[in-house]
Design a protein around this motif. Structure first.
Motif, mmCIF file in Angstrom:
data_model
loop_
_atom_site.group_PDB
_atom_site.id
_atom_site.type_symbol
_atom_site.label_atom_id
_atom_site.label_comp_id
_atom_site.label_asym_id
_atom_site.label_seq_id
_atom_site.Cartn_x
_atom_site.Cartn_y
_atom_site.Cartn_z
ATOM 1 N N GLY A 28 20.856 -10.738 -8.321
ATOM 2 C CA GLY A 28 22.184 -11.341 -8.327
ATOM 3 C C GLY A 28 23.028 -10.874 -9.498
ATOM 4 O O GLY A 28 24.243 -10.700 -9.375
ATOM 5 N N ALA A 29 22.385 -10.649 -10.655
ATOM 6 C CA ALA A 29 23.120 -10.193 -11.837
ATOM 7 C C ALA A 29 23.405 -8.694 -11.817
ATOM 8 O O ALA A 29 24.209 -8.197 -12.609
ATOM 9 C CB ALA A 29 22.320 -10.542 -13.094
ATOM 10 N N GLY A 30 22.758 -7.964 -10.919
ATOM 11 C CA GLY A 30 22.948 -6.519 -10.847
ATOM 12 C C GLY A 30 22.100 -5.741 -11.829
ATOM 13 O O GLY A 30 22.300 -4.539 -12.014
ATOM 14 N N TYR A 31 21.091 -6.401 -12.455
ATOM 15 C CA TYR A 31 20.243 -5.739 -13.452
ATOM 16 C C TYR A 31 19.001 -5.157 -12.777
ATOM 17 O O TYR A 31 17.867 -5.595 -12.999
ATOM 18 C CB TYR A 31 19.837 -6.717 -14.543
ATOM 19 N N THR A 32 19.212 -4.167 -11.952
ATOM 20 C CA THR A 32 18.099 -3.639 -11.154
ATOM 21 C C THR A 32 17.087 -2.873 -11.991
ATOM 22 O O THR A 32 15.934 -2.727 -11.583
ATOM 23 C CB THR A 32 18.637 -2.738 -10.038
ATOM 24 N N HIS A 33 17.503 -2.365 -13.182
ATOM 25 C CA HIS A 33 16.538 -1.688 -14.051
ATOM 26 C C HIS A 33 15.468 -2.666 -14.532
ATOM 27 O O HIS A 33 14.314 -2.292 -14.731
ATOM 28 C CB HIS A 33 17.247 -1.076 -15.251
ATOM 29 N N VAL A 66 15.098 -21.195 -18.078
ATOM 30 C CA VAL A 66 14.931 -19.856 -18.651
ATOM 31 C C VAL A 66 15.881 -18.903 -17.944
ATOM 32 O O VAL A 66 15.914 -18.845 -16.708
ATOM 33 C CB VAL A 66 13.473 -19.374 -18.480
ATOM 34 N N ASP A 67 16.674 -18.166 -18.722
ATOM 35 C CA ASP A 67 17.543 -17.137 -18.154
ATOM 36 C C ASP A 67 16.690 -15.896 -17.916
ATOM 37 O O ASP A 67 16.322 -15.179 -18.852
ATOM 38 C CB ASP A 67 18.695 -16.823 -19.112
ATOM 39 N N LEU A 68 16.367 -15.634 -16.658
ATOM 40 C CA LEU A 68 15.459 -14.541 -16.308
ATOM 41 C C LEU A 68 16.131 -13.176 -16.326
ATOM 42 O O LEU A 68 15.475 -12.161 -16.082
ATOM 43 C CB LEU A 68 14.847 -14.800 -14.934
ATOM 44 N N THR A 69 17.433 -13.156 -16.613
ATOM 45 C CA THR A 69 18.159 -11.879 -16.622
ATOM 46 C C THR A 69 18.265 -11.275 -18.020
ATOM 47 O O THR A 69 18.894 -10.227 -18.196
ATOM 48 C CB THR A 69 19.583 -12.064 -16.050
ATOM 49 N N ARG A 85 14.306 5.244 -8.549
ATOM 50 C CA ARG A 85 15.020 5.230 -9.821
ATOM 51 C C ARG A 85 16.537 5.110 -9.676
ATOM 52 O O ARG A 85 17.217 4.691 -10.616
ATOM 53 C CB ARG A 85 14.681 6.484 -10.630
ATOM 54 N N ASN A 86 17.109 5.495 -8.540
ATOM 55 C CA ASN A 86 18.564 5.344 -8.438
ATOM 56 C C ASN A 86 18.976 3.974 -7.889
ATOM 57 O O ASN A 86 20.162 3.655 -7.831
ATOM 58 C CB ASN A 86 19.183 6.460 -7.591
ATOM 59 N N TYR A 87 17.954 3.148 -7.486
ATOM 60 C CA TYR A 87 18.189 1.745 -7.117
ATOM 61 C C TYR A 87 19.227 1.564 -5.996
ATOM 62 O O TYR A 87 19.872 0.531 -5.911
ATOM 63 C CB TYR A 87 18.655 0.933 -8.336
ATOM 64 N N GLN A 88 19.434 2.574 -5.169
ATOM 65 C CA GLN A 88 20.504 2.463 -4.183
ATOM 66 C C GLN A 88 20.272 1.296 -3.228
ATOM 67 O O GLN A 88 21.226 0.617 -2.836
ATOM 68 C CB GLN A 88 20.634 3.767 -3.397
ATOM 69 N N TYR A 89 19.010 1.051 -2.890
ATOM 70 C CA TYR A 89 18.734 -0.023 -1.950
ATOM 71 C C TYR A 89 18.931 -1.380 -2.607
ATOM 72 O O TYR A 89 19.406 -2.322 -1.997
ATOM 73 C CB TYR A 89 17.314 0.111 -1.406
ATOM 74 N N LEU A 90 18.566 -1.460 -3.875
ATOM 75 C CA LEU A 90 18.744 -2.729 -4.576
ATOM 76 C C LEU A 90 20.213 -3.051 -4.748
ATOM 77 O O LEU A 90 20.648 -4.180 -4.577
ATOM 78 C CB LEU A 90 18.056 -2.665 -5.945
ATOM 79 N N TYR A 91 21.009 -2.056 -5.086
ATOM 80 C CA TYR A 91 22.437 -2.315 -5.243
ATOM 81 C C TYR A 91 23.054 -2.744 -3.925
ATOM 82 O O TYR A 91 23.960 -3.582 -3.892
ATOM 83 C CB TYR A 91 23.154 -1.070 -5.778
#
Length: 500
Positions: free
Chosen positions: A330-335, A20-23, A484-490
């Protein structure tokens, strides 16, 4: 037209075995599709424990049953550390899958093979050396020879087979990190059937007793491990390691260790806390240092097994969330991470409520006790001790639902230190409560003559420990995942892509 229609069921079956592609896709649908096989796998894993406990409980003496029940938490320490480490290692793999780095996936596998081999040697030696001191810690000593002999035999065999468990967890976690949650389920199904068959052969036919129960588990897992590795390399040719994949650097090992060890310790912390609880539970069967009953041990042991089964669906959902968040990181889809976590919490609450409802039904007249114990061992006191423990835990299950989901998501976004701190808080809270409240309410000494309120106080250690861990996890939950700005995730994504 007819041929086309005939192909549809076969095509659907083939699609079921595709990762399954989880992204991509609607978050809750993707999570549900991926997590259902994981949940079923976790439920089948519980059948390992239940089949051993049921056959042992129905065929062996009360002392031998008490010996096996008493050692559940000891076995849990090492096997759950192995399980947690494997799941943590595969966060790196999931990130590589998310950013479509196939070479990174293979290098991650090579690093995990090396680390798993080293951990097998270390954990096996450590477990066998510490076996006697750990048994003494839970008040299982040669002074009660039949209980001690059963506990020592069961633990010794399980610990000698840690390698089978560790490598089995490794290949299953690795496949799930790639989005394949069905293959581990099928092999676990075969392993469960094999385990039950070997239980019956070793215990009922060959009369090997406790040694047979432990030997059946280790043998079934070893066979399943070899078969699952062979199938994985056959199904996924890209996983076959090349010479250059073995050029593992210190940074490769460090990245896996940083993710794996904190989660492994978190799982072991739970077991250590249960050991502390078990050491106090034993005292409710003693007067002046002499064992006068096995009701508290058997009631608590059976209730603990039912509790492990009831919490399994939420635990499986939480495990699926690790791969979901790591692949999207890994894909950068933090939303998608933020949305998926919120939807995962709603699903966990629904599953948790349904699970508790089933658990409460099984407490009526101590119905679950008859699964794990023969009729002569099920007494009014056994039911009382077991049900008290379950009622307290069930009343606060939403705390556990939050813990399972958020802890695994924190692991998935590579904030492993928070997982370790949450585990430490959980351990401190559980130990502090177990060692103080029951004694306080018993007038200083816990014994078979202690009031019921003292046992309730002991049971409260579980939900209060969950609360302590949840309070720690609220920090990354709001600061990282809900930001909401996801700075830590990025930042986490950049660290992964740069190999830092």
């Amino acid at each position: 037209m007819e041929k086309s229609q005939n192909r549809k069921p076969f095509q659907a079956l083939r699609d079921l075995f595709h990762p399954v592609d989880l992204t991509h896709g609607t978050c809750w649908r993707t999570i549900l599709q991926f997590s259902l096989p994981v949940i079923l796998s976790y439920l089948l894993q519980q059948v390992y424990t239940i089949s051993d406990a049921a056959i042992v409980g129905q065929t062996l003496t009360a002392q031998e049953v008490a010996g096996v029940n008493d050692t559940t938490s000891l076995v849990f320490i090492f096997l759950q550390f192995a399980f947690g480490v494997s799941a943590g290692f595969c966060v790196i793999t999931s990130c590589c899958v998310g950013c479509r780095d196939q070479a990174g996936v293979r290098r991650s596998m090579a690093a995990q093979l090396v680390l798993s081999a080293g951990l097998t040697v270390l954990l096996t030696a450590l477990a066998l050396v510490l076996l006697n001191p750990m048994l003494a810690w839970i008040n299982v000593t040669p002074e009660n020879p039949e209980v001690y002999r059963a506990a020592y035999t069961y633990c010794g065999i399980i610990f000698a087979g840690i390698g089978a468990q560790l490598f089995y967890n490794f290949i299953c976690s690795f496949l799930r990190s790639m989005g394949d949650s069905v293959t581990p389920l099928l092999f676990l199904l075969g392993s469960t059937v094999l385990n039950v068959a070997l239980d019956l052969l070793f215990i009922l036919v060959l009369r090997w007793g406790v040694a047979g129960a432990a030997g059946a588990t280790v043998t079934a897992q070893l066979i399943s491990t070899v078969a699952c590795f062979a199938y994985a390399f056959s199904k996924y040719p890209d996983l076959r390691l090349h010479k250059e994949d073995w050029h593992i650097t210190g940074l490769d090992l460090k990245r896996h260790i940083v993710q794996g060890v904190p989660l492994g310790l978190q799982f072991s912390v739970l077991a250590i806390g249960i050991i502390v609880m078990q050491s106090v539970v034993v005292k409710f069967d003693m007067i002046d240092g002499q064992m006068v009953s096995h009701a508290a041990q058997n009631g608590f042991g059976a209730a603990n097994k039912l509790n492990s089964l009831i919490m399994t669906p939420v635990n499986g959902l939480g495990a699926a969330m690790t791969s979901f968040t790591a692949q999207n990181l890994g894909a950068g889809y933090t939303h998608r991470i933020r949305k998926g976590i919120l939807q995962g919490l709603v699903m966990a609450a629904i599953i948790g409520v349904c699970s508790v409802g089933l658990g409460l039904l099984l407490t009526i007249d101590g119905a679950y006790l008859h699964i794990f114990l023969s009729a002569d061992k099920v007494t009014a006191d056994t039911i009382r001790f077991g049900n008290h423990f379950l009622y307290v835990d069930f009343s606060m299950y939403l705390l556990l639902c939050f813990l399972f989901v958020v802890r695994n998501c924190v692991q998935g976004i590579q904030r492993a230190p928070f997982v370790l701190w949450a585990g430490a808080s959980e351990l401190i809270a559980r130990v502090a409560i177990c060692l103080t409240l029951p004694a306080l309410l018993s007038g200083g000494v816990v014994s078979a003559q202690s009031p019921e309120l003292a046992f309730y106080a002991l049971c409260a250690a579980d939900p209060l420990a969950w609360l302590a861990a949840d309070l720690v996890l609220l920090v990354p939950f709001f600061k990282n995942m809900m930001h909401r700005n996801y700075q830590y995730l990025y930042g986490g994504v950049e660290q992964h892509l740069l190999g830092k």
